[in-house]
Scaffold this motif. Structure first.
Motif, short mmCIF file in Angstrom:
data_model
loop_
_atom_site.label_atom_id
_atom_site.label_comp_id
_atom_site.label_asym_id
_atom_site.label_seq_id
_atom_site.Cartn_x
_atom_site.Cartn_y
_atom_site.Cartn_z
N GLU A 162 0.82 -1.21 0.00
CA GLU A 162 0.00 0.00 0.00
C GLU A 162 0.86 1.26 0.00
OE1 GLU A 162 -3.20 0.25 -0.68
OE2 GLU A 162 -3.12 -1.92 -0.89
N GLN A 163 1.95 1.24 0.75
CA GLN A 163 2.85 2.39 0.75
C GLN A 163 3.46 2.58 -0.63
OE1 GLN A 163 5.25 0.95 4.03
NE2 GLN A 163 4.61 2.68 5.32
N PHE A 164 3.86 1.46 -1.27
CA PHE A 164 4.43 1.60 -2.60
C PHE A 164 3.38 2.01 -3.61
CE2 PHE A 164 5.67 0.33 -6.83
CZ PHE A 164 6.84 1.06 -6.95
N ARG A 165 2.15 1.57 -3.44
CA ARG A 165 1.08 1.97 -4.36
C ARG A 165 0.98 3.51 -4.39
NH1 ARG A 165 -2.71 -1.61 -5.91
NH2 ARG A 165 -2.41 -2.81 -4.01
N GLN A 166 1.09 4.13 -3.21
CA GLN A 166 1.06 5.59 -3.14
C GLN A 166 2.30 6.21 -3.79
OE1 GLN A 166 -1.51 7.65 -2.10
NE2 GLN A 166 -0.18 9.11 -3.14
N HIS A 215 4.04 4.88 -6.16
CA HIS A 215 3.88 4.65 -7.60
C HIS A 215 2.96 5.71 -8.21
CE1 HIS A 215 2.61 2.45 -11.29
NE2 HIS A 215 3.89 2.13 -11.29
N GLU A 216 1.86 6.01 -7.52
CA GLU A 216 0.95 7.05 -8.00
C GLU A 216 1.65 8.40 -8.04
OE1 GLU A 216 -2.15 7.04 -9.39
OE2 GLU A 216 -1.78 4.88 -9.43
N ASP A 217 2.41 8.71 -6.98
CA ASP A 217 3.17 9.97 -6.93
C ASP A 217 4.14 10.05 -8.10
OD1 ASP A 217 1.82 10.63 -4.61
OD2 ASP A 217 3.48 10.09 -3.28
N TRP A 218 4.83 8.94 -8.37
CA TRP A 218 5.78 8.91 -9.49
C TRP A 218 5.07 9.17 -10.81
CZ3 TRP A 218 5.61 4.79 -13.14
CH2 TRP A 218 6.52 4.95 -14.19
N LYS A 219 3.93 8.48 -11.05
CA LYS A 219 3.21 8.65 -12.31
C LYS A 219 2.77 10.10 -12.50
CE LYS A 219 0.02 5.44 -12.14
NZ LYS A 219 -0.99 4.43 -12.47
N GLN A 220 2.32 10.73 -11.41
CA GLN A 220 1.84 12.11 -11.50
C GLN A 220 3.00 13.11 -11.62
OE1 GLN A 220 -0.89 12.83 -8.31
NE2 GLN A 220 -2.33 11.27 -9.03
N PHE A 237 12.64 0.33 -6.34
CA PHE A 237 11.45 0.82 -7.03
C PHE A 237 10.92 -0.26 -7.99
CE2 PHE A 237 9.09 2.86 -10.38
CZ PHE A 237 8.33 3.82 -9.72
N TYR A 238 11.83 -0.82 -8.81
CA TYR A 238 11.41 -1.83 -9.78
C TYR A 238 10.97 -3.13 -9.10
CZ TYR A 238 12.74 1.06 -13.72
OH TYR A 238 12.81 2.07 -14.64
N TYR A 239 11.59 -3.47 -7.98
CA TYR A 239 11.17 -4.65 -7.21
C TYR A 239 9.71 -4.47 -6.78
CZ TYR A 239 10.49 -7.62 -3.13
OH TYR A 239 9.97 -8.51 -2.22
N TRP A 240 9.40 -3.32 -6.19
CA TRP A 240 8.05 -3.07 -5.71
C TRP A 240 7.07 -2.90 -6.86
CZ3 TRP A 240 5.89 -4.30 -1.40
CH2 TRP A 240 6.68 -4.49 -0.28
N LYS A 241 7.55 -2.37 -7.97
CA LYS A 241 6.66 -2.24 -9.14
C LYS A 241 6.24 -3.62 -9.64
CE LYS A 241 6.25 0.11 -13.55
NZ LYS A 241 6.92 0.81 -14.61
N SER A 242 7.17 -4.57 -9.63
CA SER A 242 6.81 -5.93 -10.06
C SER A 242 5.85 -6.58 -9.06
CB SER A 242 8.05 -6.79 -10.25
OG SER A 242 8.68 -7.07 -9.02
N LYS A 243 6.04 -6.30 -7.77
CA LYS A 243 5.12 -6.81 -6.74
C LYS A 243 3.72 -6.22 -6.94
CE LYS A 243 7.60 -9.24 -3.76
NZ LYS A 243 7.29 -10.61 -3.41
N LEU A 244 3.67 -4.94 -7.25
CA LEU A 244 2.39 -4.27 -7.47
C LEU A 244 1.67 -4.87 -8.67
CD1 LEU A 244 0.62 -1.91 -6.47
CD2 LEU A 244 1.85 -0.45 -8.06
N LYS A 245 2.43 -5.14 -9.73
CA LYS A 245 1.84 -5.74 -10.92
C LYS A 245 1.31 -7.14 -10.61
CE LYS A 245 2.73 -6.93 -15.71
NZ LYS A 245 3.68 -6.95 -16.80
#
Length: 108
Positions: free
Chosen positions: A7-11, A13-18, A37-45
């Protein structure tokens, strides 16, 4: 940050996209390593994918593939998948799990 939840990374990730920044720029600005960052991005996916049942995996339709659902002449439900290369896969309601498994294995 030593420990992060999805959940923390989801936020993050949203901050990064914006932000409109590249991953490298964003990580430099926030102090997060790119590898983390990429580790958590793969987890999010992975967390956003539906869980697989048994040995089946999710199928993504892309290109000009078509899926049709109807009833054939015998009244049995029919699912038909037509691929751009002309291959057509038909699944009837009386098909056993073993038959479906063999068909999926052959079409890999």
């Amino acid at each position: 940050m030593t420990y992060m939840t999805i959940e923390q990374f989801r936020q993050i990730h949203e901050d990064w996209k914006q932000s409109g920044l590249s991953v490298q720029q964003y990580c430099e600005n926030t102090g997060i390593t790119e590898s983390r960052f990429y580790y958590w991005k793969s987890k999010l996916k992975a967390a956003s994918l539906p869980s697989a049942c048994g040995s089946f995996i999710p199928v993504k339709m892309s290109g000009k593939s078509s899926v049709y659902s109807s009833r054939n002449s015998s009244g049995k439900a029919l699912c038909e998948i037509e691929y751009p290369n002309g291959v057509v896969v038909r699944v009837t309601s009386d098909m056993t799990l073993d038959q479906l498994r063999q068909m999926v294995t052959l079409l890999r």
